[in-house]
Design a protein around this motif. Structure first.
Motif, PDB file in Angstrom:
ATOM      1  N   ILE A 183     -61.978 -33.334  59.764  1.00  0.00           N
ATOM      2  CA  ILE A 183     -61.336 -32.569  61.383  1.00  0.00           C
ATOM      3  C   ILE A 183     -60.617 -31.967  60.585  1.00  0.00           C
ATOM      4  CG2 ILE A 183     -60.066 -33.369  63.031  1.00  0.00           C
ATOM      5  CD1 ILE A 183     -61.996 -36.143  62.691  1.00  0.00           C
ATOM      6  N   GLN A 227     -58.427 -33.841  57.188  1.00  0.00           N
ATOM      7  CA  GLN A 227     -59.154 -35.017  57.606  1.00  0.00           C
ATOM      8  C   GLN A 227     -60.523 -35.460  57.944  1.00  0.00           C
ATOM      9  OE1 GLN A 227     -57.578 -37.960  60.964  1.00  0.00           O
ATOM     10  NE2 GLN A 227     -56.507 -39.458  59.514  1.00  0.00           N
ATOM     11  N   ASP A 280     -53.368 -41.236  63.439  1.00  0.00           N
ATOM     12  CA  ASP A 280     -53.262 -41.237  65.362  1.00  0.00           C
ATOM     13  C   ASP A 280     -54.773 -40.948  65.162  1.00  0.00           C
ATOM     14  OD1 ASP A 280     -50.977 -41.668  66.381  1.00  0.00           O
ATOM     15  OD2 ASP A 280     -50.829 -39.865  67.437  1.00  0.00           O
ATOM     16  N   ASN A 281     -55.814 -39.854  64.343  1.00  0.00           N
ATOM     17  CA  ASN A 281     -56.716 -39.997  64.344  1.00  0.00           C
ATOM     18  C   ASN A 281     -57.666 -40.797  63.825  1.00  0.00           C
ATOM     19  OD1 ASN A 281     -56.593 -37.619  65.851  1.00  0.00           O
ATOM     20  ND2 ASN A 281     -57.051 -36.230  63.575  1.00  0.00           N
ATOM     21  N   ARG A 282     -57.433 -41.677  62.748  1.00  0.00           N
ATOM     22  CA  ARG A 282     -57.694 -42.876  62.148  1.00  0.00           C
ATOM     23  C   ARG A 282     -58.004 -44.506  63.027  1.00  0.00           C
ATOM     24  NH1 ARG A 282     -54.953 -42.453  57.473  1.00  0.00           N
ATOM     25  NH2 ARG A 282     -53.079 -44.059  57.903  1.00  0.00           N
ATOM     26  N   HIS A 330     -57.152 -44.226  66.474  1.00  0.00           N
ATOM     27  CA  HIS A 330     -58.896 -43.630  67.004  1.00  0.00           C
ATOM     28  C   HIS A 330     -59.949 -44.082  67.323  1.00  0.00           C
ATOM     29  CE1 HIS A 330     -60.245 -41.932  71.340  1.00  0.00           C
ATOM     30  NE2 HIS A 330     -61.558 -41.033  70.247  1.00  0.00           N
ATOM     31  N   ALA A 331     -60.373 -43.633  65.458  1.00  0.00           N
ATOM     32  CA  ALA A 331     -61.573 -43.554  64.905  1.00  0.00           C
ATOM     33  C   ALA A 331     -62.069 -45.185  65.160  1.00  0.00           C
ATOM     34  CB  ALA A 331     -61.738 -42.664  63.371  1.00  0.00           C
ATOM     35  N   LEU A 358     -56.586 -29.960  61.196  1.00  0.00           N
ATOM     36  CA  LEU A 358     -55.754 -30.672  61.498  1.00  0.00           C
ATOM     37  C   LEU A 358     -54.579 -28.775  61.774  1.00  0.00           C
ATOM     38  CD1 LEU A 358     -54.395 -33.628  59.542  1.00  0.00           C
ATOM     39  CD2 LEU A 358     -56.155 -33.388  62.031  1.00  0.00           C
ATOM     40  N   THR A 374     -50.318 -36.917  62.929  1.00  0.00           N
ATOM     41  CA  THR A 374     -52.039 -36.700  64.127  1.00  0.00           C
ATOM     42  C   THR A 374     -53.190 -37.066  62.934  1.00  0.00           C
ATOM     43  OG1 THR A 374     -51.597 -34.639  64.360  1.00  0.00           O
ATOM     44  CG2 THR A 374     -53.550 -34.510  64.178  1.00  0.00           C
TER      45      THR A 374
END
Length: 77
Positions: A51, A40, A70-72, A74-75, A53, A67
């Motif tokens: 990142i 990602q 979720d990362n997006r 969180h960012a 995965l 995942t």
């Protein structure tokens, strides 16, 4: 040209080394040996980050999408 959505069938057919986008931040990378892995690309604190995965044999398309989402989220925080 409209990009086609990545599916399990399309992923299996990829053999040329390169990057295949699943959405704006989520991609499949096919290496020179044919190894496939998810990664990602996000911008965090103004800097681009790639990142990993996981490899295709360990992480399914659905797991990688979840995942990445979720990362997006969180960012953005």
């Amino acid at each position: 040209m409209v990009a086609k959505r990545l599916t399990v069938v399309r992923i299996r057919a990829f053999s040329e080394p390169g990057m295949y986008r699943a959405d704006p931040t989520f991609c499949l990378r096919v290496g020179p040996t044919g190894a496939k892995s998810w990664f990602q690309r996000l911008t965090i604190d103004g800097r681009r980050r790639d990142i990993g995965l996981g490899g295709l044999t360990l992480v399914s398309l659905a797991e990688a999408r979840e995942t990445a989402f979720d990362n997006r989220r969180h960012a953005r925080r």
